[in-house]
Design an enzyme around this catalytic site. Structure first.
Site, PDB file in Angstrom:
ATOM      1  CG  HIS A 110      -1.856   1.138   1.075  1.00  0.00           C
ATOM      2  ND1 HIS A 110      -3.027   1.156   0.464  1.00  0.00           N
ATOM      3  CD2 HIS A 110      -1.686   2.419   1.854  1.00  0.00           C
ATOM      4  CE1 HIS A 110      -3.607   2.258   0.693  1.00  0.00           C
ATOM      5  NE2 HIS A 110      -2.899   2.824   1.449  1.00  0.00           N
ATOM      6  CD  GLU A 181       4.231   1.531  -4.250  1.00  0.00           C
ATOM      7  OE1 GLU A 181       3.983   0.548  -4.841  1.00  0.00           O
ATOM      8  OE2 GLU A 181       3.731   2.625  -4.328  1.00  0.00           O
TER       9      GLU A 181
END
Ligand code: GRF
Length: 211
Positions: A110, A181
């Site tokens: 996320h 990420e």
């Protein structure tokens, strides 16, 4: 050897980061068994095909009901006998049957520091719009296990990213991907593949890590 299914909907840069990390050894003891997309046009499918990885599309649009799609998605994943499901930009709500069948074996990336800017409605650029609107000075990304809620499962890993003056949602999105990420998702997979992660009392514990 940990067998992984990666579920995608779009560009697949996180998938690319996982494939690169397997190739260069940052992820050991793991193999992507299959890449599954809900969207036939997802560039992620091409990335998988280019690496010779099995890939497949299953779209809710081709089913009479969401229930029928959910069942087919679950049986498709079951047929690959995977140990871990990685949601890498998968924009479909994970069916409760799948969450039950793969308890603590589904992870998601996320693009914020959970519990900020997460939950229903916070996906894609909306996450970064929210962060800019609130004026936070740092944001980041979170890898977490998937439970019945939206972005509520045990947190495995987080990394902060600076918000800079003049950022647009697009610029911030890119920085969060590049600096957080693409690093923490492969790293979390490596931890799981090497037996370093347990979940106790709703919290993920990583052996040998600080904090
Ligand atoms: C990423 O921002 C990820 O955090 C979110 O969806 C996006 C996927 O991008 N869950 P990509 O398809 O991996 O490029």
């Amino acid at each position: 050897m940990l067998k992984i299914a990666v579920l995608v909907s779009g560009g697949g840069t996180n998938l690319q980061a996982i494939m690169d990390a397997i190739e260069d050894g940052r992820i050991s003891n793991a193999k992507i068994e299959v890449v599954i997309s809900n969207n036939q046009n997802a560039y992620a499918l091409k990335r998988a095909a280019d690496r010779g990885i099995k890939n497949s599309c299953i779209s809710p649009k081709d089913f009479e009901s969401r229930e029928a799609f959910n069942q087919e998605l679950l049986s498709k994943i079951n047929s690959y006998n995977v140990d871990l499901i990685v949601l890498a930009g998968f924009l479909v709500v994970i069916p409760p049957q799948m969450i039950a069948a793969y308890k603590n074996r589904i992870i998601n990336i996320h693009p914020s520091l959970i519990p900020s800017f997460c939950g229903t409605g916070y996906y894609g650029l909306k996450v970064h719009e929210g962060a800019l609107l609130r004026g936070v000075k740092v944001t980041g990304a979170t890898v977490h296990f998937v439970d019945e809620g939206t972005d509520t499962g045990p947190i495995l890993s987080q990394k902060t990213v600076e918000v800079k003056e003049g950022d647009t949602p697009e610029i911030l999105q890119r920085r969060v991907m590049e600096e957080a990420e693409w690093e923490i998702l492969p790293q979390a997979i490596d931890w799981i593949a090497n037996g370093r992660v347990t979940v106790e009392d709703g919290k993920a514990i990583v052996k040998g890590s600080v904090g």
